[in-house]
Design a protein around this motif. Structure first.
Motif, PDB file in Angstrom:
ATOM      1  N   GLU A   1      -6.746   3.396   5.034  1.00 14.27           N
ATOM      2  CA  GLU A   1      -7.663   4.244   4.270  1.00 14.27           C
ATOM      3  C   GLU A   1      -8.610   5.012   5.187  1.00 14.27           C
ATOM      4  O   GLU A   1      -8.929   6.176   4.935  1.00 14.27           O
ATOM      5  CB  GLU A   1      -8.466   3.397   3.285  1.00 14.27           C
TER       6      GLU A   1
ATOM      7  N   ILE B   1       0.869  -1.183   0.000  1.00 15.44           N
ATOM      8  CA  ILE B   1       0.000   0.000   0.000  1.00 15.44           C
ATOM      9  C   ILE B   1       0.897   1.222   0.000  1.00 15.44           C
ATOM     10  O   ILE B   1       1.811   1.325   0.834  1.00 15.44           O
ATOM     11  CB  ILE B   1      -0.926   0.023   1.235  1.00 15.44           C
TER      12      ILE B   1
ATOM     13  N   ALA C   1      -2.772   0.137  -4.016  1.00 11.61           N
ATOM     14  CA  ALA C   1      -2.933  -0.950  -3.047  1.00 11.61           C
ATOM     15  C   ALA C   1      -3.075  -2.242  -3.834  1.00 11.61           C
ATOM     16  O   ALA C   1      -4.056  -2.421  -4.559  1.00 11.61           O
ATOM     17  CB  ALA C   1      -4.145  -0.717  -2.156  1.00 11.61           C
TER      18      ALA C   1
ATOM     19  N   PRO D   1      -5.419   5.251  -0.685  1.00  5.84           N
ATOM     20  CA  PRO D   1      -3.998   5.200  -1.032  1.00  5.84           C
ATOM     21  C   PRO D   1      -3.778   5.455  -2.514  1.00  5.84           C
ATOM     22  O   PRO D   1      -4.696   5.330  -3.330  1.00  5.84           O
ATOM     23  CB  PRO D   1      -3.596   3.766  -0.651  1.00  5.84           C
TER      24      PRO D   1
ATOM     25  N   ARG E   1      -4.972  -2.321   4.525  1.00  6.85           N
ATOM     26  CA  ARG E   1      -5.398  -1.281   3.578  1.00  6.85           C
ATOM     27  C   ARG E   1      -6.598  -0.514   4.104  1.00  6.85           C
ATOM     28  O   ARG E   1      -6.635   0.726   4.064  1.00  6.85           O
ATOM     29  CB  ARG E   1      -5.740  -1.904   2.229  1.00  6.85           C
TER      30      ARG E   1
END
Length: 249
Positions: free
Chosen positions: A188, A140, A197, A194, A184
């Motif tokens: 987020e 990520i 990812a 991001p 992730r």
């Protein structure tokens, strides 16, 4: 990591020059199709579909195109029936190569990938013939102005990440595949969407290439990436700075 970073820069530059937007869209739509068929059509309930939609944003795919792809995949017909495939082999100079794809015809794709390896001085191997030299990771990335490295380390480790480092002006968080979606989503929720990812193959060791060998390896990678059924190509080479500059010129 240097070779990986240089290769990424060169490929990004090449992609911009070639303007392969339609082909990028087709590959992302395949991933959306598979993700929507395997799980719920609601991204909130389908981590793989969320990742596919994120990939669509990376290539600036219009929102209505994404929605049509999801609707088609989750409809009565279900869209095209794609199967995930992975091929492994060696390219020029003994570079290990992993090819991931989505295909509706395994025989066609295997034949085409084998032909590409043979034409460009490589050889297709058996499954797991080179993947043992790579590590499968979740990756990520955030721009450095979106989240500091210290903040990412704190939030990433709390969510299950293993490492955070600065790469090519970006802060990169890596984690085990099993923790990818959790990490992730945690990042987020705190830092926003991001820049990228995805799941990635990272080599444990690399083969250093001179300019001639690098050009041969890139011809193979270009051919593979240009194939409609191929989603991603990974290789374990390293480029000295002077070679990377020549290839980027």
């Amino acid at each position: 990591m240097a070779g990986h970073s240089q290769f990424k820069n060169i490929m990004h530059r090449k992609g911009a020059q070639d303007a392969k937007r339609a082909k990028q869209f087709a590959k992302v739509i395949r991933e959306i199709t598979v993700a929507a068929r395997e799980g719920m059509p609601d991204p909130a309930m389908n981590p793989r579909l969320r990742a596919a939609i994120s990939a669509a944003r990376e290539v600036n795919m219009p929102k209505d195109t994404v929605e049509r792809a999801i609707k088609k995949a989750s409809g009565a017909g279900g869209g095209d029936d794609y199967t995930e495939v992975r091929y492994e082999g060696y390219g020029p100079a003994g570079v290990a190569v992993i090819v991931e794809g989505l295909t509706d015809n395994r025989n066609r794709t295997a034949s085409d990938v084998r032909a590409a390896f043979s034409k460009h001085g490589g050889s297709l191997g058996e499954t797991n013939s080179v993947s043992f030299m790579f590590t499968r990771l979740g990756v990520i990335t955030y721009p450095q102005d979106a989240a500091s490295e210290d903040d990412l380390i704190e939030a990433g480790l709390e969510a299950g990440a293993e490492n955070v480092e600065s790469v090519d002006g970006m802060n990169e968080v890596t984690c085990q595949v099993e923790a990818f979606f959790a990490v992730r989503d945690a990042l987020e929720s705190r830092f926003g969407e991001p820049a990228s990812a995805k799941l990635d193959w990272r080599p444990g060791n690399t083969v250093e290439l001179d300019e001639e060998k690098a050009r041969s390896v890139f011809k193979l990678i270009d051919t593979l990436e240009d194939h409609d059924d191929v989603q991603a190509v990974y290789a374990n080479f390293d480029l000295p700075d002077d070679v990377a500059e020549k290839l980027s010129a």
